[in-house]
Design an enzyme around this catalytic site. Structure first.
Site, mmCIF file in Angstrom:
data_model
loop_
_atom_site.group_PDB
_atom_site.id
_atom_site.type_symbol
_atom_site.label_atom_id
_atom_site.label_comp_id
_atom_site.label_asym_id
_atom_site.label_seq_id
_atom_site.Cartn_x
_atom_site.Cartn_y
_atom_site.Cartn_z
ATOM 1 N N HIS A 155 49.536 13.260 51.105
ATOM 2 C CA HIS A 155 49.224 12.169 50.165
ATOM 3 C C HIS A 155 49.763 12.516 48.761
ATOM 4 C CE1 HIS A 155 47.077 9.019 48.165
ATOM 5 N NE2 HIS A 155 46.163 8.829 49.102
ATOM 6 N N GLU A 255 54.031 8.956 50.464
ATOM 7 C CA GLU A 255 53.407 9.933 51.347
ATOM 8 C C GLU A 255 54.126 10.040 52.691
ATOM 9 O OE1 GLU A 255 49.287 8.750 51.653
ATOM 10 O OE2 GLU A 255 49.477 7.659 49.759
#
EC number: 5.1.3.15
Length: 281
Positions: A155, A255
């Protein structure tokens, strides 16, 4: 050659500090989460909100949280969003230095595997290679007797000067789902931002570029045909924890992921490695 040392944040979180001729970095044992990566002579490549207070038990709002063993909301009501790995204490398994590069391996111990959420016999490691470029990998191994299905993401939060000026390229020919709607075909190679953006891309090429006012950040992926592009914009910024209301102006997430049809199915004894490579162009 440089140094790799273990230190403690004033709020109690332990971390590994890396200082070499090529870069400086900081990786926390909680979540195996890197929050700083600065190539020598260049600007930082990761963003963290100044509102984050680095409290134990809370994932850091920035850097690269590890979303594992699922991304987003679980199919099971009450399970934590983005899995449980980002709040667990990982073990530093090994440190190697080679040609000014540093390789670090973190392992999530069996004692930290939350069996109520994840009853499977799997091993998960996070590998970091730190030099002029940052590479991060999640390595999954199925040590059980049955197939295991998982989703995951690195992330990554990136620093930008102004979301209104940001252009992200490398999306031509892909598809995306936004806010659970779609899929939509990405016709233009470039994405710009005018509102909240929360897209899951599939059928995506392995390299995208963030064109910021201070330079271009290159984000590459291996063993991943999906990625998440996110900026919370104004309204959601007011609802997020450990996030300033104007932070949306200076960050974006891109991500590396294995989500939707790109989920990972591990047969007994099988391993899978998801990798992202991050650098200034």
């Amino acid at each position: 050659m440089g140094s790799v040392t273990t230190k403690r944040h004033p709020n109690g979180l332990d971390y590994v500090a890396v200082d070499t001729a090529l870069c400086q970095a900081r990786i926390f044992m909680q979540g195996a989460q890197i929050d700083q990566f600065i190539p020598v002579g260049k600007a930082p490549l990761l963003w963290v909100s100044s509102a984050d207070d680095y409290q134990p038990g809370n994932g850091i709002r920035g850097g690269i949280p590890i979303c594992w063993p699922w991304f987003g909301m679980s199919d099971t009501p009450g399970f934590p969003q983005h899995g449980f790995a980002r709040n667990k204490t990982w073990s530093l398994e090994s440190v190697k230095m080679r040609n000014q590069l540093v390789d670090l391996v973190f392992t999530l111990p069996d004692s930290e595997m939350d069996k109520q959420y994840w009853p499977h016999n799997t091993q998960v490691k996070v590998l970091f290679t730190l030099g002029e470029t940052l590479s991060v990998s999640i390595v999954n191994t199925n040590n059980g007797n049955d197939n295991v299905i998982l989703t995951q993401a690195l992330h990554s939060y990136f620093p930008i000067e102004d979301i209104h000026q940001l252009k992200v390229s490398g999306f031509s020919g892909s598809q995306y789902i936004e806010f659970g709607e779609g899929p939509f075909k990405q016709v233009d190679d470039t994405v710009k931002f005018e509102r909240e953006t929360d897209r899951v891309y599939t059928q995506l090429g392995d390299t995208q570029e963030l064109h910021t006012q201070s330079g271009t950040i290159v984000v590459g992926r291996e063993n991943s045909q999906s990625a998440v592009l996110w900026n919370p914009w104004i309204d959601k910024s007011m609802r997020l924890s450990r996030f300033n209301t104007d932070d949306y102006l200076t960050m974006v997430c891109l991500e590396a992921a294995n989500v939707l049809d790109d989920s990972v199915t591990l047969a007994p004894g099988q391993s899978h490695t998801l990798t992202t490579h991050i650098s200034w162009k």
